[in-house]
Scaffold this active site. Structure first.
Site, PDB file in Angstrom:
ATOM      1  CD  GLU A   1     -17.696  16.028 -19.856  1.00 15.99           C
ATOM      2  OE1 GLU A   1     -18.317  15.219 -20.561  1.00 15.99           O
ATOM      3  OE2 GLU A   1     -17.826  16.103 -18.624  1.00 15.99           O
TER       4      GLU A   1
ATOM      5  CD  GLU B   1     -22.595  17.655 -20.916  1.00 22.51           C
ATOM      6  OE1 GLU B   1     -22.754  18.868 -21.087  1.00 22.51           O
ATOM      7  OE2 GLU B   1     -21.521  17.077 -21.147  1.00 22.51           O
TER       8      GLU B   1
HETATM    9  C1  LIG Z   1     -18.238   3.758  -9.903  1.00 18.40           C
HETATM   10  C2  LIG Z   1     -19.081   4.884 -10.359  1.00 18.40           C
HETATM   11  C3  LIG Z   1     -18.667   5.388 -11.742  1.00 18.40           C
HETATM   12  C4  LIG Z   1     -19.781   6.216 -12.323  1.00 18.40           C
HETATM   13  C5  LIG Z   1     -19.393   6.943 -13.557  1.00 18.40           C
HETATM   14  C6  LIG Z   1     -20.512   7.856 -13.932  1.00 18.40           C
HETATM   15  C7  LIG Z   1     -20.078   9.010 -14.714  1.00 18.40           C
HETATM   16  C8  LIG Z   1     -21.065   9.319 -15.821  1.00 18.40           C
HETATM   17  C9  LIG Z   1     -20.366   9.602 -17.123  1.00 18.40           C
HETATM   18  C10 LIG Z   1     -21.395   9.801 -18.228  1.00 18.40           C
HETATM   19  C11 LIG Z   1     -20.765  10.361 -19.472  1.00 18.40           C
HETATM   20  C12 LIG Z   1     -21.256  11.771 -19.680  1.00 18.40           C
HETATM   21  C13 LIG Z   1     -20.493  12.372 -20.812  1.00 18.40           C
HETATM   22  C14 LIG Z   1     -21.044  13.729 -21.224  1.00 18.40           C
HETATM   23  O1  LIG Z   1     -20.858  14.650 -20.178  1.00 18.40           O
HETATM   24  C15 LIG Z   1     -22.505  13.634 -21.598  1.00 18.40           C
HETATM   25  C16 LIG Z   1     -22.777  14.068 -23.002  1.00 18.40           C
HETATM   26  O2  LIG Z   1     -21.903  14.258 -23.821  1.00 18.40           O
HETATM   27  S1  LIG Z   1     -24.451  14.261 -23.395  1.00 18.40           S
HETATM   28  C17 LIG Z   1     -24.424  14.692 -25.155  1.00 18.40           C
HETATM   29  C18 LIG Z   1     -23.998  16.115 -25.334  1.00 18.40           C
HETATM   30  N1  LIG Z   1     -24.091  16.487 -26.741  1.00 18.40           N
HETATM   31  C19 LIG Z   1     -25.182  17.088 -27.275  1.00 18.40           C
HETATM   32  O3  LIG Z   1     -26.152  17.327 -26.604  1.00 18.40           O
HETATM   33  C20 LIG Z   1     -25.089  17.446 -28.747  1.00 18.40           C
HETATM   34  C21 LIG Z   1     -26.324  16.916 -29.474  1.00 18.40           C
HETATM   35  N2  LIG Z   1     -26.256  17.234 -30.910  1.00 18.40           N
HETATM   36  C22 LIG Z   1     -26.602  18.480 -31.373  1.00 18.40           C
HETATM   37  O4  LIG Z   1     -26.895  19.404 -30.663  1.00 18.40           O
HETATM   38  C23 LIG Z   1     -26.589  18.628 -32.886  1.00 18.40           C
HETATM   39  O5  LIG Z   1     -26.578  17.337 -33.432  1.00 18.40           O
HETATM   40  C24 LIG Z   1     -25.377  19.403 -33.421  1.00 18.40           C
HETATM   41  C25 LIG Z   1     -24.085  18.805 -32.897  1.00 18.40           C
HETATM   42  C26 LIG Z   1     -25.485  20.858 -33.026  1.00 18.40           C
HETATM   43  C27 LIG Z   1     -25.390  19.296 -34.951  1.00 18.40           C
HETATM   44  O6  LIG Z   1     -26.668  19.691 -35.429  1.00 18.40           O
HETATM   45  P1  LIG Z   1     -27.065  19.381 -36.957  1.00 18.40           P
HETATM   46  O7  LIG Z   1     -25.966  19.765 -37.846  1.00 18.40           O
HETATM   47  O8  LIG Z   1     -28.426  19.935 -37.153  1.00 18.40           O
HETATM   48  O9  LIG Z   1     -27.137  17.784 -37.031  1.00 18.40           O
HETATM   49  P2  LIG Z   1     -28.277  16.853 -36.399  1.00 18.40           P
HETATM   50  O10 LIG Z   1     -28.700  17.375 -35.083  1.00 18.40           O
HETATM   51  O11 LIG Z   1     -29.304  16.582 -37.445  1.00 18.40           O
HETATM   52  O12 LIG Z   1     -27.439  15.522 -36.112  1.00 18.40           O
HETATM   53  C28 LIG Z   1     -27.041  14.670 -37.189  1.00 18.40           C
HETATM   54  C29 LIG Z   1     -27.315  13.254 -36.730  1.00 18.40           C
HETATM   55  O13 LIG Z   1     -26.443  12.976 -35.603  1.00 18.40           O
HETATM   56  C30 LIG Z   1     -27.220  12.626 -34.467  1.00 18.40           C
HETATM   57  N3  LIG Z   1     -26.570  13.115 -33.255  1.00 18.40           N
HETATM   58  C31 LIG Z   1     -26.105  14.342 -33.042  1.00 18.40           C
HETATM   59  N4  LIG Z   1     -25.525  14.428 -31.821  1.00 18.40           N
HETATM   60  C32 LIG Z   1     -25.634  13.189 -31.250  1.00 18.40           C
HETATM   61  C33 LIG Z   1     -25.226  12.631 -29.987  1.00 18.40           C
HETATM   62  N5  LIG Z   1     -24.551  13.316 -29.073  1.00 18.40           N
HETATM   63  N6  LIG Z   1     -25.512  11.328 -29.740  1.00 18.40           N
HETATM   64  C34 LIG Z   1     -26.177  10.594 -30.683  1.00 18.40           C
HETATM   65  N7  LIG Z   1     -26.573  11.056 -31.909  1.00 18.40           N
HETATM   66  C35 LIG Z   1     -26.295  12.367 -32.160  1.00 18.40           C
HETATM   67  C36 LIG Z   1     -28.570  13.260 -34.701  1.00 18.40           C
HETATM   68  O14 LIG Z   1     -29.552  12.607 -33.957  1.00 18.40           O
HETATM   69  C37 LIG Z   1     -28.726  13.070 -36.195  1.00 18.40           C
HETATM   70  O15 LIG Z   1     -29.065  11.718 -36.422  1.00 18.40           O
HETATM   71  P3  LIG Z   1     -30.163  11.353 -37.545  1.00 18.40           P
HETATM   72  O16 LIG Z   1     -31.413  12.078 -37.138  1.00 18.40           O
HETATM   73  O17 LIG Z   1     -29.585  11.875 -38.827  1.00 18.40           O
HETATM   74  O18 LIG Z   1     -30.270   9.870 -37.475  1.00 18.40           O
END
Ligand SMILES: CCCCCCCCCCCCC[C@H](O)CC(=O)SCCNC(=O)CCNC(=O)[C@H](O)C(C)(C)COP(=O)(O)OP(=O)(O)OC[C@H]1O[C@@H](n2cnc3c(N)ncnc32)[C@H](O)[C@@H]1OP(=O)(O)O
Length: 257
Positions: free
Chosen positions: A111, A131
């Site tokens: 985004e 998401e």
């Molecule tokens: C007045 C009224 C107003 C109202 C306003 C309301 C509006 C609402 C707005 C809300 C905002 C929404 C924004 C957005 O649309 C929502 C999102 O973005 S949701 C998140 C989307 N992202 C994901 O789902 C990606 C998740 N991650 C993965 O799939 C994988 O990590 C990867 C990127 C493919 C990489 O994979 P790998 O190489 O295997 O690495 P790991 O998975 O082991 O990750 C390493 C390490 O990082 C941590 N991690 C990865 N992604 C995230 C993340 N998004 N958030 C937090 N942490 C993350 C993962 O847990 C690992 O941590 P560790 O286990 O090592 O501690």
């Protein structure tokens, strides 16, 4: 406080997301990004902006999922509202913006890239809106900007199925402008930004605004806005310089006046 967002100033300013390992959009990164964009938007020397993620693994892997628990039932809290305002700040910068995507651009990360005028990815990039796998919906503009860029059917496929696509697919559907070798995205974005920065800055600001307006305006109204835009740019010194430079067969030296 750790710098989660770094600004490399210059006519081609760089905004670097630096929240290892995947540059997720945390509450604090959002605050720092807002401050960075506020500064950049008010700097008359800036002619183009490149946004990229540090570390090479991800442009940005989206919102910080670890913060979701605190947000349960409090969707209008500052983080979410702040995040939406920050994304709009980036989308409405009066200069052209290029997202350099190494690795993943997912959820709020994609985004953020959608708020840029151009996206350059590498052959290893993965772009997606996962998401719905988390039981949430894109909330930083994805449901509105993605269909405007790639069309409704493809946007539904990306958002409702939630599966990432590779760079070749993203190029084919117009989600990215160029695909380069891994490690080359930032250099390619810098090169593009240099070209954009060499164009008339007033004309660039007006053209970007008119193009963005076109997705929300009836044709006749848009053409009227375009006429206003022509009136603006034809009143500038830069127009005289552009014409003179062409006739003298030399590069134009635009001043932004
Ligand atoms: C007045 C009224 C107003 C109202 C306003 C309301 C509006 C609402 C707005 C809300 C905002 C929404 C924004 C957005 O649309 C929502 C999102 O973005 S949701 C998140 C989307 N992202 C994901 O789902 C990606 C998740 N991650 C993965 O799939 C994988 O990590 C990867 C990127 C493919 C990489 O994979 P790998 O190489 O295997 O690495 P790991 O998975 O082991 O990750 C390493 C390490 O990082 C941590 N991690 C990865 N992604 C995230 C993340 N998004 N958030 C937090 N942490 C993350 C993962 O847990 C690992 O941590 P560790 O286990 O090592 O501690």
């Amino acid at each position: 406080m750790t710098d989660l967002v770094r600004v490399v100033p210059g006519p081609c300013t760089e905004i670097v997301l630096d929240n290892p390992p995947l540059n997720v959009v945390s509450r604090e990164l959002t605050r720092q990004l807002r401050a960075a964009l506020h500064t950049v938007a008010r700097d008359p020397e800036v002619r183009a902006v490149v946004v990229h993620g540090a570390g090479g693994k991800a442009f940005c892997a989206g919102s910080d999922i670890a913060e979701f628990h605190d947000l349960h039932g409090r969707v209008a809290e500052d983080k979410l509202l702040l995040e939406r305002l920050v994304y709009r700040q980036l989308a409405t910068l009066p200069v052209p913006t290029v997202a350099a995507i190494e690795g993943h651009a997912l959820g709020g990360g994609l985004e953020l890239a959608l708020c840029c005028d151009f996206r350059i990815a590498t052959r290893r990039s993965k772009l997606g809106m996962p998401e719905l796998k988390l039981g949430v919906t894109p909330g930083s503009g994805g449901t509105q900007r993605l269909p405007r860029i790639i069309g409704l059917a493809r946007a539904k496929e990306m958002i409702l199925l939630g599966e990432p696509i590779d760079a070749a697919h993203a190029l084919a559907i117009g989600l990215v402008t160029r695909v380069v070798d891994p490690g080359q995205a930032v250099d390619a974005a810098r090169e593009m930004a240099e070209t954009l920065a060499s164009r008339g800055p007033v004309a660039m600001r007006v053209a970007k605004h008119l193009l963005d307006l076109s997705t929300e305006t009836a044709l006749e109204d848009g053409l009227a806005h375009e006429l206003d835009g022509s009136e603006t740019v034809f009143a500038t010194d830069d127009m005289l310089e552009g014409a003179a430079a062409f006739l003298a067969k030399r590069p134009a030296r635009f001043t932004g006046r």
